[in-house]
Write a protein that holds these residues in place. Structure first.
Motif, PDB file in Angstrom:
ATOM      1  N   LEU A 147       0.897  -1.221   0.002  1.00 61.38           N
ATOM      2  CA  LEU A 147      -0.007  -0.120   0.063  1.00 61.38           C
ATOM      3  C   LEU A 147       0.750   1.315  -0.165  1.00 61.38           C
ATOM      4  O   LEU A 147       0.483   2.368   0.605  1.00 61.38           O
ATOM      5  N   THR A 206       1.579   2.972  -2.698  1.00 61.56           N
ATOM      6  CA  THR A 206       0.736   3.638  -3.758  1.00 61.56           C
ATOM      7  C   THR A 206      -0.734   3.421  -3.484  1.00 61.56           C
ATOM      8  O   THR A 206      -1.103   2.479  -2.988  1.00 61.56           O
ATOM      9  N   GLU A 207      -1.433   4.356  -3.964  1.00 51.98           N
ATOM     10  CA  GLU A 207      -3.092   4.295  -3.957  1.00 51.98           C
ATOM     11  C   GLU A 207      -3.510   3.268  -4.768  1.00 51.98           C
ATOM     12  O   GLU A 207      -3.053   3.174  -5.981  1.00 51.98           O
ATOM     13  N   ASP A 266      -6.346   1.215  -7.060  1.00 53.49           N
ATOM     14  CA  ASP A 266      -7.164   1.849  -8.028  1.00 53.49           C
ATOM     15  C   ASP A 266      -8.538   1.845  -7.442  1.00 53.49           C
ATOM     16  O   ASP A 266      -9.061   0.729  -6.742  1.00 53.49           O
ATOM     17  N   TYR A 267      -9.346   2.527  -7.809  1.00 51.66           N
ATOM     18  CA  TYR A 267     -10.726   2.618  -7.604  1.00 51.66           C
ATOM     19  C   TYR A 267     -11.585   3.441  -8.643  1.00 51.66           C
ATOM     20  O   TYR A 267     -11.132   4.179  -9.563  1.00 51.66           O
ATOM     21  N   GLY A 320     -11.885  11.313  -4.531  1.00 51.12           N
ATOM     22  CA  GLY A 320     -10.952  10.513  -3.701  1.00 51.12           C
ATOM     23  C   GLY A 320     -11.868   9.588  -2.665  1.00 51.12           C
ATOM     24  O   GLY A 320     -13.035   9.913  -2.524  1.00 51.12           O
ATOM     25  N   ASN A 360     -11.206   6.668   0.875  1.00 48.37           N
ATOM     26  CA  ASN A 360     -10.747   5.863   1.740  1.00 48.37           C
ATOM     27  C   ASN A 360     -10.960   4.314   1.495  1.00 48.37           C
ATOM     28  O   ASN A 360     -12.067   4.103   1.474  1.00 48.37           O
ATOM     29  N   HIS A 374      -6.061   2.561   3.445  1.00 46.88           N
ATOM     30  CA  HIS A 374      -5.273   3.686   2.557  1.00 46.88           C
ATOM     31  C   HIS A 374      -6.280   4.810   2.512  1.00 46.88           C
ATOM     32  O   HIS A 374      -7.169   4.700   2.024  1.00 46.88           O
ATOM     33  N   GLU A 375      -5.706   5.946   3.351  1.00 44.66           N
ATOM     34  CA  GLU A 375      -6.492   7.151   3.370  1.00 44.66           C
ATOM     35  C   GLU A 375      -6.230   8.143   2.091  1.00 44.66           C
ATOM     36  O   GLU A 375      -4.973   8.253   1.870  1.00 44.66           O
ATOM     37  N   ARG A 376      -7.168   8.634   1.655  1.00 45.95           N
ATOM     38  CA  ARG A 376      -6.895   9.606   0.646  1.00 45.95           C
ATOM     39  C   ARG A 376      -6.356  10.939   1.268  1.00 45.95           C
ATOM     40  O   ARG A 376      -6.329  11.403   2.261  1.00 45.95           O
ATOM     41  N   GLY A 418      -2.176   8.251   2.768  1.00 47.82           N
ATOM     42  CA  GLY A 418      -1.431   6.911   2.497  1.00 47.82           C
ATOM     43  C   GLY A 418      -2.059   6.015   3.506  1.00 47.82           C
ATOM     44  O   GLY A 418      -2.980   6.382   4.055  1.00 47.82           O
ATOM     45  N   GLU A 419      -1.320   4.712   3.531  1.00 43.52           N
ATOM     46  CA  GLU A 419      -1.540   3.912   4.662  1.00 43.52           C
ATOM     47  C   GLU A 419      -1.547   4.410   5.948  1.00 43.52           C
ATOM     48  O   GLU A 419      -0.585   4.960   6.431  1.00 43.52           O
TER      49      GLU A 419
END
Length: 278
Positions: free
Chosen positions: A175, A177-178, A180-181, A189, A191, A208-210, A213-214
């Motif tokens: 984690l 990197t963000e 994919d969503y 964005g 979480n 992983h928070e917008r 990060g984690e």
């Protein structure tokens, strides 16, 4: 400039607190300044900033509470709510004599007023409960990380969340990197929580928070996870779920009135005055 600061955490979700009671010290709270404070090598280091300001000092705020939690993510962006942060914020108010823990009190946030209750009987320090309001369960989407893709439940608990049940928490990878969503569902964005079941009404999660990060914990994320799990379980209300996060444990109660209440610890660990030269 010179200014006072404090450092606190709720289940290791950590924050810099900036007392600025009348709003004249930090003005609009510049995003680059917030990001610099939160940087873990060039600043104090934190997952976010909590400005302690009177509601009356913010002309666009309508709150029944005297104090408003002006929360910013680690990258300086504005966030609607922070469940761990509001406990840290409330603890600071109590420690400074700005709020009375013997009765529930209100903290204003961008997600509306939150009612905070202290239980001082815990031997490990006060347990703080926050009425987080009514969650909104919406549709499902997909999230992807570490070469894996999962279906994710959309739950809004002040912040937007995508909750994915996984076989192992490690399946989400590092984690760094963000994930994919679906940006059409979450244009501002999201979480993202990865969840495993540990037992009856007991789950563990990573998040992983917008904008951050984690993190070691996420209060609104724990609420979203409890709600998503209760929906999947077909659990009748009232029901309470234990949610383990890397930084500890919180409990989330989903009441017959549809409100969710988040309960967990908070701690102030440092304070000082800084001469900011960056």
């Amino acid at each position: 400039m010179s200014f006072p600061w404090l450092k606190g955490h709720g289940t290791e979700n950590d924050f810099v607190l900036l007392p600025d009671h009348d709003g004249t010290l930090h003005g609009d709270l510049d995003a680059s300044f917030v990001a610099a404070l939160c940087h873990r090598r060039r600043g104090i280091g934190a997952d976010g900033v909590l400005r302690v300001i009177r509601s009356a000092a913010l002309p666009d705020v309508e709150s029944a509470g005297e104090w408003f939690m002006d929360y910013r993510n680690a990258d300086g962006s504005i966030s609607e709510m922070c469940g761990n942060g509001v406990r840290v914020f409330a603890l600071h108010l109590v420690q400074e004599g700005l709020a009375d823990p013997s009765a529930p009190f209100v903290v204003g946030t961008r997600d509306g007023d939150k009612i905070v209750t202290f239980d001082t009987s815990s031997p490990g320090g006060p347990l703080i409960s926050v009425d987080m309001g009514v969650p909104h369960v919406q549709g499902v989407s997909k999230v992807s990380a570490h070469g894996n893709t999962w279906e994710a439940q959309d739950v809004r608990t002040g912040n937007p969340h995508a909750v994915a049940f996984v076989d192992r928490l490690g399946d989400a990878g590092a984690l760094l990197t963000e994930p994919d969503y679906d940006t059409s569902i979450y244009p501002e964005g999201v979480n993202i929580e990865f969840v495993v079941r540990e037992g009856e009404r007991h789950v563990a999660m990573r998040v992983h928070e917008r904008g951050s990060g984690e993190t070691r914990s996420c209060g609104t994320g724990a609420c979203a996870v409890a709600v998503a799990t209760a929906v999947a379980d077909g659990a009748e209300r009232p029901s309470t779920y234990r949610v383990d996060v890397p930084g500890g444990t919180v409990h989330v109660a989903w009441g017959a009135d549809d409100h969710i209440v988040l309960t967990g610890p908070a701690e102030i660990v440092a304070r000082g005055t800084m001469d900011w030269t960056a």
